[in-house]
Motif scaffolding. Structure first.
Motif, PDB file in Angstrom:
ATOM      1  N   HIS A 269      17.077  19.623  49.223  1.00  0.00           N
ATOM      2  CA  HIS A 269      15.689  19.664  48.915  1.00  0.00           C
ATOM      3  C   HIS A 269      15.338  18.334  48.505  1.00  0.00           C
TER       4      HIS A 269
ATOM      5  N   ASP B 159      25.272  25.759  41.052  1.00  0.00           N
ATOM      6  CA  ASP B 159      24.712  26.175  41.864  1.00  0.00           C
ATOM      7  C   ASP B 159      24.748  27.600  42.286  1.00  0.00           C
TER       8      ASP B 159
ATOM      9  N   VAL C  19      20.820  26.811  40.162  1.00  0.00           N
ATOM     10  CA  VAL C  19      19.966  26.221  41.113  1.00  0.00           C
ATOM     11  C   VAL C  19      20.282  26.843  42.351  1.00  0.00           C
ATOM     12  N   ARG C  20      19.508  27.635  42.925  1.00  0.00           N
ATOM     13  CA  ARG C  20      19.626  28.276  44.341  1.00  0.00           C
ATOM     14  C   ARG C  20      18.812  27.553  45.327  1.00  0.00           C
ATOM     15  N   SER C  21      19.397  26.325  45.692  1.00  0.00           N
ATOM     16  CA  SER C  21      18.364  25.803  46.605  1.00  0.00           C
ATOM     17  C   SER C  21      19.280  25.796  48.025  1.00  0.00           C
ATOM     18  N   ASN C  22      20.420  26.430  47.941  1.00  0.00           N
ATOM     19  CA  ASN C  22      21.121  26.617  49.131  1.00  0.00           C
ATOM     20  C   ASN C  22      21.800  27.925  49.111  1.00  0.00           C
ATOM     21  N   SER C  23      22.617  28.266  50.150  1.00  0.00           N
ATOM     22  CA  SER C  23      23.307  29.563  50.149  1.00  0.00           C
ATOM     23  C   SER C  23      24.540  29.727  49.622  1.00  0.00           C
TER      24      SER C  23
ATOM     25  N   ARG D 269      26.297  32.746  47.251  1.00  0.00           N
ATOM     26  CA  ARG D 269      25.410  34.007  47.181  1.00  0.00           C
ATOM     27  C   ARG D 269      26.669  35.093  47.876  1.00  0.00           C
TER      28      ARG D 269
ATOM     29  N   SER E  50      24.390  35.381  43.166  1.00  0.00           N
ATOM     30  CA  SER E  50      25.221  34.468  43.332  1.00  0.00           C
ATOM     31  C   SER E  50      26.680  34.945  42.590  1.00  0.00           C
TER      32      SER E  50
ATOM     33  N   GLU F 194      16.517  28.951  39.425  1.00  0.00           N
ATOM     34  CA  GLU F 194      15.551  28.417  39.873  1.00  0.00           C
ATOM     35  C   GLU F 194      15.610  27.673  41.471  1.00  0.00           C
ATOM     36  N   LYS F 195      14.912  27.932  42.279  1.00  0.00           N
ATOM     37  CA  LYS F 195      14.858  27.252  43.589  1.00  0.00           C
ATOM     38  C   LYS F 195      14.704  25.526  43.264  1.00  0.00           C
ATOM     39  N   ASP F 196      13.968  25.301  42.661  1.00  0.00           N
ATOM     40  CA  ASP F 196      13.424  23.931  42.324  1.00  0.00           C
ATOM     41  C   ASP F 196      14.405  23.233  41.014  1.00  0.00           C
TER      42      ASP F 196
END
Length: 269
Positions: free
Chosen positions: A54, A153, A183-187, A190, A196, A219-221
């Motif tokens: 991101h 993550d 931080v779940r800004s990607n896969s 999962r 996750s 958080e995604k961010d």
């Protein structure tokens, strides 16, 4: 007891009772003894944390920023802060009580590229238990709770081993709590259920009492993580009454017990 015994002997033998013989009881007194709690920040140093999924900083850079903020914030509540990078078989300690600020700053900067490793966490939990069991304290001193926070993550490759190590900590010490910030800004990490692997690990761990409830921040961010960690930590401190004085030797003994159990491994079924 000695004063009262002396009073009875004098009375029975007919000796003169003086004023000092009557003052054989003392009122209880309260003394304020300072306590320090411990905060252990476990930062995922694996390769995926250094990927910029991101805009802005990578999850690893945000995690290290969180550690820096936490280290400074802890000064206001008289807490010991440890910061560790996990992911490899040999975790790296970035900060511990007594380190000077220049050393910590140098370690944080050098850690920005991570460990370029996988996502093994069990050995880091074992190292943390050993580190806490070796913590030095003066005779007669007191301490509070130990709060561990894991930043990740969401990926972990040794989930079962890590679960066993963390359960050992909970079984050995009632002065220990655990929270996760993901931080779940990607896969990565999962599962088919939408959680996750790290969230699944949090579900698997059995705490000793309700006040040790495990919180999972997602958080995604990544930029939202630092303040979310601070808020969650201070809520946990209030819930556990973390500054209640515990003899340092007793607390250290609980982590020593956990460390030994981890080294010996799980009991055969």
């Amino acid at each position: 007891k000695d004063a009262h015994k002396g009073f009875i002997i004098k009375k029975k033998t007919g000796q003169k009772i003086e004023e000092q013989d009557l003052n054989r009881f003392q009122k209880n007194k309260e003394y304020q003894r300072p306590t320090q709690l411990d905060i252990v920040l476990m930062v995922d140093g694996s390769g995926s944390m250094d990927m910029n999924g991101h805009q802005g900083a990578t999850p690893l850079e945000v995690a290290l920023l969180s550690g820096t903020i936490l280290y400074e914030a802890a000064k206001t509540i008289d807490a010991n802060v440890y910061i560790m990078l996990w992911g490899s078989k040999n975790p790296v300690i970035l900060a511990r009580p007594g380190d000077d600020e220049k050393t910590i700053a140098r370690n944080i900067v050098s850690a920005r590229r991570g460990l370029n490793s996988g996502t093994d966490m069990a050995s880091s939990v074992e190292s943390a238990a050993k580190m806490l069991s070796d913590q030095k304290g003066k005779a007669g001193t007191y301490g509070g709770y130990t709060h561990m926070i894991v930043i990740s993550d969401g990926d972990i490759s040794d989930r079962e081993k890590t679960k066993d190590k963390l359960n050992q900590l909970y079984r050995s010490s009632k002065y220990f709590t655990l929270d996760f910030a993901i931080v779940r800004s990607n896969s990565l990490g999962r599962t088919g259920m939408g959680k996750s692997a790290m969230e699944g690990l949090a579900d698997d761990i059995k705490t000793s009492n309700p006040s040790q409830k495990i919180n999972v921040i997602v958080e995604k961010d990544a930029n939202q993580i630092p303040m979310a960690i601070i808020g969650t930590l201070f809520e946990k401190i209030r819930a556990c009454r973390s500054f209640v004085a515990v003899p340092h030797a007793r607390k250290r003994k609980t982590f020593k017990r956990a460390s030994i159990r981890m080294q010996n491994g799980p009991k055969p079924k």
